[in-house]
Design a protein around this motif. Structure first.
Motif, PDB file in Angstrom:
ATOM      1  N   GLY A  69       0.814  -1.210   0.000  1.00 15.49           N
ATOM      2  CA  GLY A  69       0.000   0.000   0.000  1.00 15.49           C
ATOM      3  C   GLY A  69       0.845   1.256   0.000  1.00 15.49           C
ATOM      4  N   ILE A  70       1.914   1.244   0.815  1.00 17.20           N
ATOM      5  CA  ILE A  70       2.826   2.396   0.869  1.00 17.20           C
ATOM      6  C   ILE A  70       3.526   2.586  -0.474  1.00 17.20           C
ATOM      7  N   GLU A  71       3.926   1.468  -1.098  1.00 13.51           N
ATOM      8  CA  GLU A  71       4.555   1.557  -2.419  1.00 13.51           C
ATOM      9  C   GLU A  71       3.582   2.160  -3.433  1.00 13.51           C
ATOM     10  N   GLY A  72       2.304   1.787  -3.321  1.00 11.63           N
ATOM     11  CA  GLY A  72       1.291   2.339  -4.217  1.00 11.63           C
ATOM     12  C   GLY A  72       1.111   3.836  -4.026  1.00 11.63           C
ATOM     13  N   LEU A  73       1.078   4.287  -2.760  1.00 12.88           N
ATOM     14  CA  LEU A  73       0.970   5.723  -2.492  1.00 12.88           C
ATOM     15  C   LEU A  73       2.160   6.475  -3.073  1.00 12.88           C
ATOM     16  N   ASN A  74       3.355   5.918  -2.910  1.00 12.58           N
ATOM     17  CA  ASN A  74       4.553   6.563  -3.452  1.00 12.58           C
ATOM     18  C   ASN A  74       4.543   6.600  -4.974  1.00 12.58           C
ATOM     19  N   ALA A  75       3.811   5.646  -5.586  1.00 12.45           N
ATOM     20  CA  ALA A  75       3.728   5.604  -7.053  1.00 12.45           C
ATOM     21  C   ALA A  75       2.616   6.502  -7.594  1.00 12.45           C
ATOM     22  N   GLY A  76       1.822   7.113  -6.690  1.00 10.04           N
ATOM     23  CA  GLY A  76       0.806   8.062  -7.137  1.00 10.04           C
ATOM     24  C   GLY A  76      -0.629   7.703  -6.818  1.00 10.04           C
ATOM     25  N   ALA A  77      -0.869   6.599  -6.099  1.00 13.04           N
ATOM     26  CA  ALA A  77      -2.246   6.232  -5.761  1.00 13.04           C
ATOM     27  C   ALA A  77      -2.856   7.266  -4.812  1.00 13.04           C
ATOM     28  N   ALA A  78      -4.171   7.423  -4.888  1.00 12.48           N
ATOM     29  CA  ALA A  78      -4.862   8.358  -4.006  1.00 12.48           C
ATOM     30  C   ALA A  78      -5.115   7.748  -2.636  1.00 12.48           C
ATOM     31  N   ASP A  79      -5.243   6.408  -2.580  1.00 10.47           N
ATOM     32  CA  ASP A  79      -5.503   5.719  -1.315  1.00 10.47           C
ATOM     33  C   ASP A  79      -5.296   4.225  -1.552  1.00 10.47           C
ATOM     34  N   TYR A  80      -5.355   3.442  -0.467  1.00 12.97           N
ATOM     35  CA  TYR A  80      -5.230   1.994  -0.627  1.00 12.97           C
ATOM     36  C   TYR A  80      -6.021   1.273   0.449  1.00 12.97           C
ATOM     37  N   LEU A  81      -6.333   0.016   0.162  1.00 12.57           N
ATOM     38  CA  LEU A  81      -6.964  -0.888   1.107  1.00 12.57           C
ATOM     39  C   LEU A  81      -6.182  -2.194   1.106  1.00 12.57           C
ATOM     40  N   VAL A  82      -5.940  -2.751   2.280  1.00  8.38           N
ATOM     41  CA  VAL A  82      -5.244  -4.030   2.375  1.00  8.38           C
ATOM     42  C   VAL A  82      -6.285  -5.147   2.372  1.00  8.38           C
ATOM     43  N   LYS A  83      -6.095  -6.126   1.491  1.00  9.80           N
ATOM     44  CA  LYS A  83      -7.012  -7.270   1.411  1.00  9.80           C
ATOM     45  C   LYS A  83      -6.762  -8.221   2.580  1.00  9.80           C
ATOM     46  N   PRO A  84      -7.809  -8.844   3.118  1.00 11.34           N
ATOM     47  CA  PRO A  84      -9.239  -8.651   2.814  1.00 11.34           C
ATOM     48  C   PRO A  84      -9.783  -7.412   3.506  1.00 11.34           C
ATOM     49  N   PHE A  85     -10.837  -6.833   2.949  1.00  8.02           N
ATOM     50  CA  PHE A  85     -11.456  -5.648   3.549  1.00  8.02           C
ATOM     51  C   PHE A  85     -12.970  -5.780   3.427  1.00  8.02           C
ATOM     52  N   ILE A  86     -13.681  -4.972   4.202  1.00  8.71           N
ATOM     53  CA  ILE A  86     -15.140  -4.991   4.140  1.00  8.71           C
ATOM     54  C   ILE A  86     -15.596  -3.930   3.132  1.00  8.71           C
ATOM     55  N   PHE A  87     -16.756  -4.180   2.516  1.00  9.66           N
ATOM     56  CA  PHE A  87     -17.223  -3.264   1.483  1.00  9.66           C
ATOM     57  C   PHE A  87     -17.560  -1.882   2.039  1.00  9.66           C
ATOM     58  N   GLY A  88     -17.943  -1.816   3.305  1.00 13.26           N
ATOM     59  CA  GLY A  88     -18.211  -0.506   3.904  1.00 13.26           C
ATOM     60  C   GLY A  88     -16.981   0.382   3.861  1.00 13.26           C
ATOM     61  N   ALA A  89     -15.801  -0.226   4.117  1.00 12.65           N
ATOM     62  CA  ALA A  89     -14.554   0.537   4.063  1.00 12.65           C
ATOM     63  C   ALA A  89     -14.257   0.996   2.635  1.00 12.65           C
ATOM     64  N   LEU A  90     -14.542   0.112   1.670  1.00  8.47           N
ATOM     65  CA  LEU A  90     -14.315   0.474   0.270  1.00  8.47           C
ATOM     66  C   LEU A  90     -15.188   1.656  -0.128  1.00  8.47           C
TER      67      LEU A  90
END
Length: 340
Positions: free
Chosen positions: A61-82
């Protein structure tokens, strides 16, 4: 939740869809069968679309943020969080209009909440789609074809009167004066009472900014409103100018020289001049423009000079054309004049 979704099973399909559609937000799983999602994320940074990644770990997730993502979720996650992340990112990137709360009406697209006179108003998925489509550009006119395209993306069957049906239902639920019909053009969300005056300067700035946000028009418009005081005009007049200005700016950017910015000049007397570079062309004939508008059908969605001419004429204003543009040896100029 009322969102239109396109699903791609791998990178290859994602690249194909990215070339065909414009998206408000992308959900990207970094574990894909034919490549690394982080690499594709870096490709996507050239497009102005926020990305939420689905990561396998916090480090991913941190690598994704550094690459330009706006946010991230770690799998598994609940749909409410999404859904919460989608709404949060959408608000930050102006993908949802700001909540509307004036007088008796409250609309919040992000929360799917609508109230009138303090009572909850329940809108269907398609009614929310039409509402959001209109409210993304309050005061501007949205064509019938654009609304049909938004509804089609939800999988709705579109008939010749589908848009009219949903507009009628919305007017009954949120108020007839909240949605204006612009004859032969489309529909507009009226932010305030349809008799309330509007600042023409603010509306012109909003329209220019709308075009500047499009990647293919970035840097191609110059707004000259230096020293222009607020120009309070009737809502009908400003709406007509909005319709005409969208047509005329699009015309200027489409037919002008790509390396020469079009100029939109607003003066204290309310006149607006749109100038673009390019070859000298024959001047449009007003009678021909009027006849072309008369032959238009509801299915026509393109903005052109006939729409601009009719919109301004409906409020007893006028368009004036010149080619070459004054002070130049080439180019095209249009002047909008409306009653003071």
């Amino acid at each position: 939740m009322g969102h239109a979704i396109h699903w791609a099973k791998d990178l290859s399909e994602a690249r194909d869809k990215a070339g065909l559609f414009v998206y408000d937000l992308v959900l990207l799983d970094i574990d894909l069968p034919d490549g690394n999602g982080i690499d594709y994320l870096r490709e996507m940074m050239k497009w102005p679309v926020p990305v939420i990644i689905w990561a396998g770990s916090e480090q991913d997730g941190i690598e994704g943020l550094n690459a330009g993502a706006a946010d991230y979720l770690v799998k598994p996650f609940i749909f409410g969080a999404l859904f919460a992340r989608i709404h949060a990112v959408g608000r930050r990137h102006e993908k949802f209009p700001e909540p509307y709360c004036v007088g008796r009406l409250y609309i919040n697209e992000a929360e799917r909440c609508c109230e009138r006179d303090g009572q909850r108003v329940y809108l269907t998925r398609c009614e929310w789609t039409v509402t959001t489509c209109l409210r993304r550009r309050p005061g501007a006119v949205v064509s019938k074809a654009t609304i049909e395209e938004e509804l089609s993306s939800l999988g709705s069957e579109i008939e010749s009167n589908t848009v009219e049906v949903y507009i009628s239902r919305l007017r009954k639920k949120i108020g007839r004066d909240r949605i204006a019909t612009v004859r032969g053009v489309g529909y507009s969300f009226v932010p305030e009472s349809d008799t309330a005056p509007v600042d023409l300067v603010r509306e012109v700035r909003s329209i220019v900014n709308y075009f500047l946000k499009k990647p293919w028009f970035t840097g191609r418009i110059i707004l000259d409103d230096d020293g222009c005081p607020p120009l309070v005009r009737k809502f009908e007049d400003v709406l007509a100018v909005s319709v005409a200005l969208h047509c005329l700016i699009e015309n200027a950017l489409t037919h002008g020289l790509p390396d020469t910015p079009a100029t939109v000049s607003l003066r204290a007397n309310g006149t607006i001049a749109i100038v673009n570079g390019g070859p000298v062309v024959p001047l449009p004939d007003p009678d021909e423009l009027e006849e072309r508008h008369r032959r238009r059908t509801e299915a026509d969605s393109g903005f052109d000079l006939s729409l601009a001419n009719q919109a301004i004429k409906d409020v007893k204003g006028s368009l004036e054309f010149a080619s070459p543009a004054p002070g130049r040896e080439d180019g095209f100029e249009t002047i909008i004049r409306i009653p003071q």
